[in-house]
Design a protein around this motif. Sequence first.
Motif, mmCIF file in Angstrom:
data_model
loop_
_atom_site.group_PDB
_atom_site.id
_atom_site.type_symbol
_atom_site.label_atom_id
_atom_site.label_comp_id
_atom_site.label_asym_id
_atom_site.label_seq_id
_atom_site.Cartn_x
_atom_site.Cartn_y
_atom_site.Cartn_z
ATOM 1 N N SER A 67 18.831 -45.228 -34.448
ATOM 2 C CA SER A 67 17.548 -45.180 -35.088
ATOM 3 C C SER A 67 16.328 -44.553 -34.143
ATOM 4 O O SER A 67 16.013 -43.671 -35.024
ATOM 5 N N GLY A 68 16.337 -44.889 -32.952
ATOM 6 C CA GLY A 68 15.163 -43.947 -32.344
ATOM 7 C C GLY A 68 15.680 -42.542 -31.970
ATOM 8 O O GLY A 68 14.717 -41.805 -31.861
ATOM 9 N N ILE A 69 16.899 -42.199 -31.895
ATOM 10 C CA ILE A 69 17.283 -41.030 -31.259
ATOM 11 C C ILE A 69 17.618 -39.892 -32.388
ATOM 12 O O ILE A 69 17.091 -38.753 -32.279
ATOM 13 N N TYR A 112 13.981 -58.958 -39.148
ATOM 14 C CA TYR A 112 12.669 -58.529 -39.353
ATOM 15 C C TYR A 112 12.615 -57.064 -38.543
ATOM 16 O O TYR A 112 12.143 -56.052 -38.990
ATOM 17 N N SER A 113 13.088 -57.055 -37.308
ATOM 18 C CA SER A 113 13.162 -55.709 -36.459
ATOM 19 C C SER A 113 13.715 -54.760 -37.137
ATOM 20 O O SER A 113 13.517 -53.644 -37.082
ATOM 21 N N THR A 114 15.037 -55.013 -37.631
ATOM 22 C CA THR A 114 15.681 -53.921 -38.492
ATOM 23 C C THR A 114 15.060 -53.468 -39.462
ATOM 24 O O THR A 114 14.922 -52.260 -39.929
ATOM 25 N N GLN A 115 14.218 -54.348 -40.435
ATOM 26 C CA GLN A 115 13.454 -53.999 -41.483
ATOM 27 C C GLN A 115 12.586 -52.789 -40.997
ATOM 28 O O GLN A 115 12.152 -51.627 -41.577
ATOM 29 N N GLU A 153 9.985 -47.074 -39.628
ATOM 30 C CA GLU A 153 9.679 -46.162 -38.675
ATOM 31 C C GLU A 153 10.873 -44.983 -38.690
ATOM 32 O O GLU A 153 10.285 -43.633 -38.634
ATOM 33 N N PHE A 154 12.027 -45.262 -39.011
ATOM 34 C CA PHE A 154 12.905 -44.192 -38.974
ATOM 35 C C PHE A 154 12.578 -43.135 -40.124
ATOM 36 O O PHE A 154 12.578 -41.839 -40.075
ATOM 37 N N THR A 155 12.273 -43.913 -41.276
ATOM 38 C CA THR A 155 11.880 -43.081 -42.543
ATOM 39 C C THR A 155 10.744 -42.401 -42.419
ATOM 40 O O THR A 155 10.432 -41.297 -43.154
ATOM 41 N N LYS A 156 9.607 -42.862 -41.702
ATOM 42 C CA LYS A 156 8.423 -42.091 -41.433
ATOM 43 C C LYS A 156 8.567 -40.878 -40.528
ATOM 44 O O LYS A 156 8.025 -39.972 -41.104
#
Length: 376
Positions: A101-103, A133-136, A141-144
Amino acid sequence: MLKIGVIGIGNAGSQVALVAHKEGIESMVLNSSEKDLAMVPDDMYKIPLGDLKGAGKNREGAKKFLQEVAGKIISSEKFINHVGDKDVVFIISSCGGGTGSGIVPVLTQILTKSFPDTKMILVGILPTLKEPYSTQTNTIEFTKELYGKLNNVTYMMYDNDKMKNIPSYKMMDSVNNEIVEDMKVLSCKYNIPTKYSSIDERDMLMILNTPGRIVLSRYIGFKDKDLDEKSIDKHLEDILKTNAHAELQRDKKIMRTGLIVNLSQNIIDKFDENLAELQLFVGEPVEGFTHTAVNSEKAMDNVVCFIGSGLSPITDRIQKITDRIAELDEATEESLDNVDDVLNELDLDEVKKKKNYVEKDVAKKIVLDDIFNDFM
């Protein structure tokens, strides 16, 4: 056929890359987890990141792992050979994890600029709404970044939530296999030679170069009798509603379509390639491409593959995630209020009398004030 490659990042991306590798698609993985990398066979190209202890759902930490080695990775001969000679590379990960997700968004940007002759397609896998929660929040953040920082990106979004009624391991296998089967369609695997209208490799690249989202519906191996009560259009629509692609937006915006048809003479004589019923569901494209072939052998599968590109952002699905985060926030606040009530009722002096507190050596080796300060 188009020459395609796969870069799987994090555990979810690596699992898709493994399936693609078994299907003969050149694949590589990047991961910050030693345990995840151990699941990848030695004949695949593997790039370790960070200290190999994982990212712990920390997207920013994963980006730092990549930042440390990005220049070295993309300038290596092995990486250049893997990416630079491909027509299309699919960069795949979950949306809600840490490493992938971050990369993936930043790597897609890097590779798009570094290899302009190769089409990069970002592939994200959305979590179920029941995940933590952290997954959501990571998914938001990924879609942003997907919609706010990537320009003219082409992407595909799959959704585990559409498979939530089956065991998790079957869900993951189903989604992973679907992604790879879709990649085969986009590589022109089913575009057999024909004297009729055709989609050649450059036509397919026009479809894939359309900015925005791509969706697919594959109807393969059906018989004449399967069309007695339902048209091919309706089958394609039902497949889009139930396959692993994230739900379609209601605006019916679609820029380009590709239709690949390999049918028996009996079926093709009755087939309407305008797909009027399907268009009522997905919308009417600005431009359409069609590949029509008559099966020369009775044993050949009947195949109809629909590709839609240039679709709108998945705002409806994002709203569901946002609503779920709000629910979890509310539940957390209620839980904390309950904890405060319990603590206020406790007589700590009485609790201490009932407990046999023994100061151990290990307690002397840590700075208790620092721990308490975190809770004050």
